[in-house]
Design a protein around this motif. Structure first.
Motif, PDB file in Angstrom:
ATOM      1  N   LEU A  99       0.822  -1.203   0.000  1.00  0.00           N
ATOM      2  CA  LEU A  99       0.000   0.000   0.000  1.00  0.00           C
ATOM      3  C   LEU A  99       0.858   1.257   0.000  1.00  0.00           C
ATOM      4  O   LEU A  99       1.974   1.270   0.524  1.00  0.00           O
ATOM      5  CB  LEU A  99      -0.900   0.007   1.236  1.00  0.00           C
ATOM      6  N   ASP A 100       0.341   2.323  -0.605  1.00  0.00           N
ATOM      7  CA  ASP A 100       0.942   3.639  -0.462  1.00  0.00           C
ATOM      8  C   ASP A 100       0.574   4.179   0.911  1.00  0.00           C
ATOM      9  O   ASP A 100      -0.449   3.790   1.497  1.00  0.00           O
ATOM     10  CB  ASP A 100       0.448   4.577  -1.559  1.00  0.00           C
ATOM     11  N   VAL A 101       1.400   5.098   1.436  1.00  0.00           N
ATOM     12  CA  VAL A 101       1.246   5.488   2.844  1.00  0.00           C
ATOM     13  C   VAL A 101       1.424   6.983   3.026  1.00  0.00           C
ATOM     14  O   VAL A 101       2.366   7.584   2.501  1.00  0.00           O
ATOM     15  CB  VAL A 101       2.268   4.739   3.734  1.00  0.00           C
ATOM     16  N   VAL A 102       0.518   7.580   3.793  1.00  0.00           N
ATOM     17  CA  VAL A 102       0.668   8.926   4.346  1.00  0.00           C
ATOM     18  C   VAL A 102       0.895   8.765   5.842  1.00  0.00           C
ATOM     19  O   VAL A 102       0.126   8.073   6.520  1.00  0.00           O
ATOM     20  CB  VAL A 102      -0.582   9.797   4.107  1.00  0.00           C
ATOM     21  N   VAL A 103       1.955   9.397   6.360  1.00  0.00           N
ATOM     22  CA  VAL A 103       2.230   9.378   7.798  1.00  0.00           C
ATOM     23  C   VAL A 103       2.039  10.784   8.334  1.00  0.00           C
ATOM     24  O   VAL A 103       2.574  11.743   7.784  1.00  0.00           O
ATOM     25  CB  VAL A 103       3.670   8.909   8.087  1.00  0.00           C
ATOM     26  N   ASP A 104       1.263  10.900   9.404  1.00  0.00           N
ATOM     27  CA  ASP A 104       1.141  12.217  10.025  1.00  0.00           C
ATOM     28  C   ASP A 104       2.478  12.594  10.653  1.00  0.00           C
ATOM     29  O   ASP A 104       3.340  11.754  10.887  1.00  0.00           O
ATOM     30  CB  ASP A 104       0.024  12.211  11.075  1.00  0.00           C
ATOM     31  N   LYS A 105       2.652  13.902  10.888  1.00  0.00           N
ATOM     32  CA  LYS A 105       3.895  14.322  11.536  1.00  0.00           C
ATOM     33  C   LYS A 105       3.787  14.092  13.044  1.00  0.00           C
ATOM     34  O   LYS A 105       2.678  14.049  13.573  1.00  0.00           O
ATOM     35  CB  LYS A 105       4.219  15.783  11.188  1.00  0.00           C
ATOM     36  N   PRO A 106       4.923  13.897  13.751  1.00  0.00           N
ATOM     37  CA  PRO A 106       6.255  13.714  13.207  1.00  0.00           C
ATOM     38  C   PRO A 106       6.360  12.379  12.482  1.00  0.00           C
ATOM     39  O   PRO A 106       5.709  11.405  12.859  1.00  0.00           O
ATOM     40  CB  PRO A 106       7.152  13.750  14.441  1.00  0.00           C
ATOM     41  N   PHE A 107       7.179  12.350  11.440  1.00  0.00           N
ATOM     42  CA  PHE A 107       7.314  11.176  10.587  1.00  0.00           C
ATOM     43  C   PHE A 107       7.606   9.927  11.406  1.00  0.00           C
ATOM     44  O   PHE A 107       7.027   8.858  11.188  1.00  0.00           O
ATOM     45  CB  PHE A 107       8.436  11.477   9.595  1.00  0.00           C
TER      46      PHE A 107
END
Length: 353
Positions: A99-107
Protein backbone atom coordinates in the motif's frame (compact mmCIF):
# COMPACT_ATOMS: atom_id res chain seq x y z
CA UNK A 1 -5.31 3.58 -12.07
CA UNK A 2 -8.57 2.98 -13.90
CA UNK A 3 -11.86 1.30 -13.22
CA UNK A 4 -14.11 -0.52 -15.62
CA UNK A 5 -14.00 0.53 -19.26
CA UNK A 6 -11.01 2.80 -18.57
CA UNK A 7 -12.90 5.24 -16.36
CA UNK A 8 -10.94 6.88 -13.53
CA UNK A 9 -11.13 5.00 -10.24
CA UNK A 10 -11.02 6.57 -6.81
CA UNK A 11 -8.03 5.91 -4.58
CA UNK A 12 -9.35 3.43 -2.03
CA UNK A 13 -8.25 4.72 1.35
CA UNK A 14 -8.12 3.69 5.00
CA UNK A 15 -7.45 6.12 7.85
CA UNK A 16 -5.86 4.52 10.91
CA UNK A 17 -6.48 6.59 14.03
CA UNK A 18 -9.52 8.79 14.59
CA UNK A 19 -8.39 11.33 17.15
CA UNK A 20 -7.73 14.97 16.24
CA UNK A 21 -5.62 14.21 13.18
CA UNK A 22 -7.87 11.51 11.77
CA UNK A 23 -11.24 13.13 12.46
CA UNK A 24 -10.44 16.82 11.92
CA UNK A 25 -7.85 16.73 9.14
CA UNK A 26 -7.62 13.51 7.16
CA UNK A 27 -11.20 12.22 7.04
CA UNK A 28 -12.75 15.60 6.04
CA UNK A 29 -10.07 16.34 3.45
CA UNK A 30 -10.33 12.90 1.88
CA UNK A 31 -14.13 12.96 1.91
CA UNK A 32 -14.13 16.29 0.07
CA UNK A 33 -11.80 15.12 -2.71
CA UNK A 34 -13.46 13.08 -5.50
CA UNK A 35 -10.15 11.39 -6.29
CA UNK A 36 -10.49 9.35 -3.09
CA UNK A 37 -12.98 6.97 -1.58
CA UNK A 38 -12.73 6.79 2.19
CA UNK A 39 -13.50 3.12 2.77
CA UNK A 40 -12.15 2.24 6.22
CA UNK A 41 -11.57 3.95 9.56
CA UNK A 42 -9.53 2.10 12.18
CA UNK A 43 -9.76 3.04 15.86
CA UNK A 44 -9.83 0.93 19.02
CA UNK A 45 -11.74 3.58 21.00
CA UNK A 46 -15.46 2.75 21.27
CA UNK A 47 -16.53 6.39 21.39
CA UNK A 48 -14.51 7.24 18.30
CA UNK A 49 -15.86 4.17 16.52
CA UNK A 50 -19.39 5.44 17.17
CA UNK A 51 -18.44 8.94 16.05
CA UNK A 52 -16.90 7.69 12.82
CA UNK A 53 -19.92 5.51 12.04
CA UNK A 54 -22.28 8.42 12.66
CA UNK A 55 -20.32 11.01 10.73
CA UNK A 56 -19.22 8.77 7.88
CA UNK A 57 -22.08 6.40 7.04
CA UNK A 58 -21.03 3.65 4.67
CA UNK A 59 -17.43 3.62 5.89
CA UNK A 60 -16.29 0.38 7.53
CA UNK A 61 -15.02 0.93 11.06
CA UNK A 62 -12.48 -1.58 12.38
CA UNK A 63 -10.18 -1.78 15.41
CA UNK A 64 -6.64 -1.46 14.07
CA UNK A 65 -4.18 -1.66 11.19
CA UNK A 66 -4.15 -5.46 11.35
CA UNK A 67 -7.83 -5.43 10.41
CA UNK A 68 -7.09 -2.95 7.63
CA UNK A 69 -4.30 -5.09 6.19
CA UNK A 70 -6.62 -8.10 5.97
CA UNK A 71 -8.34 -6.19 3.16
CA UNK A 72 -5.16 -4.75 1.64
CA UNK A 73 -6.04 -6.06 -1.83
CA UNK A 74 -9.15 -3.85 -1.75
CA UNK A 75 -7.21 -0.72 -0.79
CA UNK A 76 -4.62 1.59 -2.34
CA UNK A 77 -3.65 4.01 0.43
CA UNK A 78 -3.29 3.98 4.21
CA UNK A 79 -3.18 7.21 6.22
CA UNK A 80 -1.56 6.87 9.65
CA UNK A 81 -3.00 9.32 12.19
CA UNK A 82 -1.76 7.48 15.26
CA UNK A 83 0.68 8.45 18.08
CA UNK A 84 4.26 9.05 16.89
CA UNK A 85 5.81 5.94 18.44
CA UNK A 86 3.57 3.77 16.24
CA UNK A 87 4.45 5.47 12.95
CA UNK A 88 7.52 3.44 12.08
CA UNK A 89 6.10 -0.08 12.67
CA UNK A 90 2.70 0.71 11.18
CA UNK A 91 4.12 2.43 8.10
CA UNK A 92 6.51 -0.46 7.55
CA UNK A 93 3.66 -2.98 7.76
CA UNK A 94 1.49 -1.00 5.35
CA UNK A 95 4.29 -0.60 2.81
CA UNK A 96 5.12 -4.29 2.98
CA UNK A 97 1.44 -5.05 2.37
CA UNK A 98 1.74 -3.24 -0.96
CA UNK A 99 0.00 0.00 0.00
CA UNK A 100 0.94 3.64 -0.46
CA UNK A 101 1.25 5.49 2.84
CA UNK A 102 0.67 8.93 4.35
CA UNK A 103 2.23 9.38 7.80
CA UNK A 104 1.14 12.22 10.03
CA UNK A 105 3.90 14.32 11.54
CA UNK A 106 6.26 13.71 13.21
CA UNK A 107 7.31 11.18 10.59
CA UNK A 108 8.92 8.92 13.22
CA UNK A 109 10.66 9.31 16.57
CA UNK A 110 14.19 9.12 15.11
CA UNK A 111 15.70 10.19 11.81
CA UNK A 112 17.08 6.64 11.39
CA UNK A 113 13.55 5.24 11.50
CA UNK A 114 12.39 7.83 8.98
CA UNK A 115 15.26 7.09 6.60
CA UNK A 116 14.57 3.37 6.88
CA UNK A 117 10.99 3.96 5.75
CA UNK A 118 12.16 6.14 2.85
CA UNK A 119 14.50 3.36 1.66
CA UNK A 120 11.83 0.69 2.11
CA UNK A 121 9.29 2.65 0.05
CA UNK A 122 11.90 3.13 -2.66
CA UNK A 123 12.74 -0.59 -2.71
CA UNK A 124 9.08 -1.60 -2.86
CA UNK A 125 8.08 1.06 -5.40
CA UNK A 126 5.46 2.56 -3.10
CA UNK A 127 4.42 6.18 -2.55
CA UNK A 128 5.32 7.51 0.90
CA UNK A 129 4.71 11.04 2.13
CA UNK A 130 4.31 12.95 5.40
CA UNK A 131 1.43 15.26 6.37
CA UNK A 132 3.27 18.52 6.96
CA UNK A 133 0.01 20.31 6.24
CA UNK A 134 1.10 23.70 7.55
CA UNK A 135 2.98 24.30 4.32
CA UNK A 136 -0.52 25.28 3.19
CA UNK A 137 -1.39 27.64 6.05
CA UNK A 138 -2.62 30.93 4.62
CA UNK A 139 -0.07 32.99 6.54
CA UNK A 140 2.77 30.75 5.37
CA UNK A 141 1.57 31.03 1.75
CA UNK A 142 1.48 34.82 2.21
CA UNK A 143 5.04 34.82 3.50
CA UNK A 144 6.22 32.63 0.61
CA UNK A 145 4.65 35.08 -1.84
CA UNK A 146 6.41 38.04 -0.19
CA UNK A 147 9.75 36.25 -0.24
CA UNK A 148 9.32 35.37 -3.91
CA UNK A 149 8.72 39.06 -4.62
CA UNK A 150 11.86 39.95 -2.60
CA UNK A 151 9.73 42.27 -0.47
CA UNK A 152 12.26 42.27 2.39
CA UNK A 153 15.52 42.44 0.48
CA UNK A 154 18.08 40.15 2.11
CA UNK A 155 16.39 38.39 5.03
CA UNK A 156 18.43 38.43 8.22
CA UNK A 157 16.08 37.07 10.89
CA UNK A 158 12.98 34.89 10.86
CA UNK A 159 10.82 34.50 13.96
CA UNK A 160 8.08 31.89 14.08
CA UNK A 161 5.87 30.84 16.99
CA UNK A 162 3.19 28.39 17.95
CA UNK A 163 2.05 29.36 21.44
CA UNK A 164 -1.07 28.19 23.27
CA UNK A 165 -2.62 28.11 26.70
CA UNK A 166 -3.14 24.43 27.54
CA UNK A 167 -2.41 23.92 31.25
CA UNK A 168 -3.92 20.43 31.20
CA UNK A 169 -2.68 17.57 29.02
CA UNK A 170 -5.86 16.52 27.26
CA UNK A 171 -4.78 13.29 25.55
CA UNK A 172 -3.93 10.16 27.52
CA UNK A 173 -1.08 9.13 25.22
CA UNK A 174 0.49 12.59 25.48
CA UNK A 175 0.36 12.43 29.28
CA UNK A 176 2.31 9.15 29.17
CA UNK A 177 4.71 9.95 26.35
CA UNK A 178 8.35 10.79 26.91
CA UNK A 179 10.56 12.33 24.25
CA UNK A 180 11.64 8.79 23.29
CA UNK A 181 7.96 8.08 22.49
CA UNK A 182 7.59 11.19 20.34
CA UNK A 183 5.97 13.15 23.15
CA UNK A 184 6.35 16.85 23.82
CA UNK A 185 5.84 20.11 22.01
CA UNK A 186 9.12 19.89 20.07
CA UNK A 187 7.85 16.85 18.18
CA UNK A 188 4.31 18.23 17.95
CA UNK A 189 4.26 21.93 17.08
CA UNK A 190 8.02 22.03 16.57
CA UNK A 191 7.81 19.68 13.58
CA UNK A 192 5.72 22.30 11.79
CA UNK A 193 7.92 25.25 12.73
CA UNK A 194 11.13 23.49 11.73
CA UNK A 195 9.68 22.25 8.45
CA UNK A 196 8.46 25.73 7.53
CA UNK A 197 11.83 27.32 8.36
CA UNK A 198 13.72 24.75 6.28
CA UNK A 199 11.33 25.20 3.37
CA UNK A 200 11.73 28.97 3.43
CA UNK A 201 15.47 29.32 4.03
CA UNK A 202 17.11 25.95 3.43
CA UNK A 203 19.33 23.64 5.50
CA UNK A 204 20.25 24.79 8.98
CA UNK A 205 22.39 24.08 12.03
CA UNK A 206 21.05 24.31 15.58
CA UNK A 207 22.98 27.07 17.36
CA UNK A 208 21.00 27.06 20.61
CA UNK A 209 18.10 25.20 22.17
CA UNK A 210 16.10 25.52 25.38
CA UNK A 211 13.79 22.63 26.26
CA UNK A 212 11.68 22.85 29.42
CA UNK A 213 8.79 20.98 31.01
CA UNK A 214 6.69 23.59 32.83
CA UNK A 215 3.58 21.51 33.58
CA UNK A 216 3.95 19.20 36.56
CA UNK A 217 2.74 16.14 34.65
CA UNK A 218 4.67 16.81 31.42
CA UNK A 219 7.09 13.95 30.72
CA UNK A 220 8.82 15.47 27.70
CA UNK A 221 8.78 19.22 26.98
CA UNK A 222 6.14 21.92 26.67
CA UNK A 223 8.22 25.10 26.32
CA UNK A 224 10.94 25.11 23.63
CA UNK A 225 13.05 27.79 21.95
CA UNK A 226 15.41 27.06 19.06
CA UNK A 227 17.93 29.18 17.19
CA UNK A 228 18.82 27.89 13.73
CA UNK A 229 21.53 29.21 11.45
CA UNK A 230 20.64 28.49 7.83
CA UNK A 231 23.31 27.90 5.21
CA UNK A 232 21.66 30.79 3.33
CA UNK A 233 22.71 33.19 6.12
CA UNK A 234 19.29 33.61 7.75
CA UNK A 235 18.89 33.12 11.51
CA UNK A 236 15.61 31.53 12.64
CA UNK A 237 14.17 31.92 16.14
CA UNK A 238 11.50 29.27 16.71
CA UNK A 239 9.27 29.27 19.81
CA UNK A 240 6.73 26.65 20.80
CA UNK A 241 4.91 26.76 24.11
CA UNK A 242 1.63 25.28 25.35
CA UNK A 243 1.64 27.09 28.70
CA UNK A 244 1.66 30.58 27.24
CA UNK A 245 -0.91 33.04 28.60
CA UNK A 246 0.01 35.75 26.11
CA UNK A 247 1.06 34.85 22.59
CA UNK A 248 3.62 36.69 20.49
CA UNK A 249 3.43 37.26 16.71
CA UNK A 250 2.98 34.15 14.61
CA UNK A 251 5.64 35.43 12.20
CA UNK A 252 8.14 38.27 12.21
CA UNK A 253 10.59 38.64 9.34
CA UNK A 254 13.37 41.21 9.19
CA UNK A 255 15.32 42.07 6.05
CA UNK A 256 17.61 44.68 4.54
CA UNK A 257 14.75 46.79 3.13
CA UNK A 258 11.62 45.67 4.96
CA UNK A 259 9.90 43.49 7.51
CA UNK A 260 6.67 41.61 8.09
CA UNK A 261 4.67 40.88 11.23
CA UNK A 262 1.69 38.53 11.38
CA UNK A 263 -0.49 37.69 14.39
CA UNK A 264 -3.06 34.98 14.79
CA UNK A 265 -3.18 31.34 13.70
CA UNK A 266 -4.41 29.86 10.42
CA UNK A 267 -8.19 29.24 10.66
CA UNK A 268 -8.42 25.91 8.83
CA UNK A 269 -8.06 23.62 11.87
CA UNK A 270 -10.77 25.30 14.00
CA UNK A 271 -13.05 25.54 10.95
CA UNK A 272 -12.77 21.80 10.30
CA UNK A 273 -13.04 20.99 14.01
CA UNK A 274 -16.34 22.90 14.13
CA UNK A 275 -17.73 20.68 11.36
CA UNK A 276 -17.01 22.89 8.36
CA UNK A 277 -16.14 21.40 5.00
CA UNK A 278 -13.13 22.13 2.78
CA UNK A 279 -15.72 22.66 0.03
CA UNK A 280 -17.34 25.61 1.83
CA UNK A 281 -16.75 29.05 0.25
CA UNK A 282 -15.58 30.34 3.64
CA UNK A 283 -13.02 27.58 4.12
CA UNK A 284 -9.43 28.78 4.52
CA UNK A 285 -10.35 32.48 4.52
CA UNK A 286 -9.01 34.52 7.40
CA UNK A 287 -10.83 37.52 8.88
CA UNK A 288 -9.30 40.76 7.67
CA UNK A 289 -8.63 41.87 11.25
CA UNK A 290 -5.77 39.35 11.31
CA UNK A 291 -4.03 40.73 8.23
CA UNK A 292 -0.27 41.07 8.60
CA UNK A 293 1.79 44.23 8.25
CA UNK A 294 4.51 44.82 5.68
CA UNK A 295 6.87 47.55 6.84
CA UNK A 296 8.99 49.42 4.30
CA UNK A 297 10.13 53.02 3.82
CA UNK A 298 9.00 53.98 7.33
CA UNK A 299 5.35 53.02 6.87
CA UNK A 300 3.15 49.96 7.33
CA UNK A 301 0.80 48.35 4.82
CA UNK A 302 -1.81 45.79 5.82
CA UNK A 303 -1.67 42.67 3.63
CA UNK A 304 -4.67 40.35 3.27
CA UNK A 305 -3.77 36.76 4.08
CA UNK A 306 -3.72 34.22 1.27
CA UNK A 307 -6.43 31.59 1.45
CA UNK A 308 -5.29 28.50 3.34
CA UNK A 309 -5.29 25.30 1.30
CA UNK A 310 -4.82 22.01 3.15
CA UNK A 311 -6.73 20.20 0.36
CA UNK A 312 -3.72 20.85 -1.89
CA UNK A 313 -1.80 18.12 -0.04
CA UNK A 314 -4.28 15.46 -1.10
CA UNK A 315 -4.72 16.94 -4.57
CA UNK A 316 -0.99 16.61 -5.21
CA UNK A 317 -0.92 13.12 -3.73
CA UNK A 318 -3.81 11.98 -5.93
CA UNK A 319 -2.10 13.35 -9.02
CA UNK A 320 1.05 11.39 -8.11
CA UNK A 321 -0.74 8.10 -7.40
CA UNK A 322 -3.03 8.26 -10.43
CA UNK A 323 -0.13 9.13 -12.71
CA UNK A 324 1.69 5.92 -11.89
CA UNK A 325 2.59 6.22 -8.23
CA UNK A 326 6.25 5.95 -7.33
CA UNK A 327 7.25 5.84 -11.01
CA UNK A 328 5.50 9.15 -11.77
CA UNK A 329 7.64 12.24 -12.29
CA UNK A 330 5.03 14.41 -10.57
CA UNK A 331 6.12 15.79 -7.19
CA UNK A 332 4.95 14.46 -3.87
CA UNK A 333 3.13 16.98 -1.68
CA UNK A 334 5.91 16.45 0.88
CA UNK A 335 9.14 14.62 0.13
CA UNK A 336 9.69 12.25 3.09
CA UNK A 337 13.38 13.14 2.97
CA UNK A 338 12.32 16.62 4.11
CA UNK A 339 10.63 15.07 7.13
CA UNK A 340 13.84 13.17 7.94
CA UNK A 341 15.69 16.51 7.95
CA UNK A 342 13.15 17.86 10.45
CA UNK A 343 13.87 14.91 12.72
CA UNK A 344 17.62 15.55 12.45
CA UNK A 345 17.08 19.12 13.65
CA UNK A 346 15.00 17.83 16.57
CA UNK A 347 17.76 15.38 17.48
CA UNK A 348 20.38 18.14 17.32
CA UNK A 349 18.23 20.35 19.55
CA UNK A 350 17.99 17.65 22.22
CA UNK A 351 21.78 17.68 22.63
CA UNK A 352 21.38 21.08 24.33
CA UNK A 353 18.96 19.80 26.97
Amino acid sequence: MTGTEGSPRSIRTAVVGYGLAGSVFHAPLLSADPSYSLDVIATSDAGRQAGASSRLPGVDVVRDLAEVLKRATDLDLVVLATPPATHHPLARAALEAGLDVVVDKPFAVTSAQGQELVELARQLGRVLTVFHNRRWDGDFLTLQKLLAAQAFGAVTRFESRFERWSPAIAKAWKARATAADGGGVLFDLGSHLIDQALQLFGPATVLHAELKARRSDERADDDVFLVLRHDSGVTSHLSMNVLCAQQGPRFRVLGSIGGFTKNGVDPQEPYLAAGGSPLDPAYGREDTEWAGFLGRDAHLDRLPTERGNYPEFYRMLAAKILDGGASSQLPLPVNPEDAVEVLKVIEAARVFK
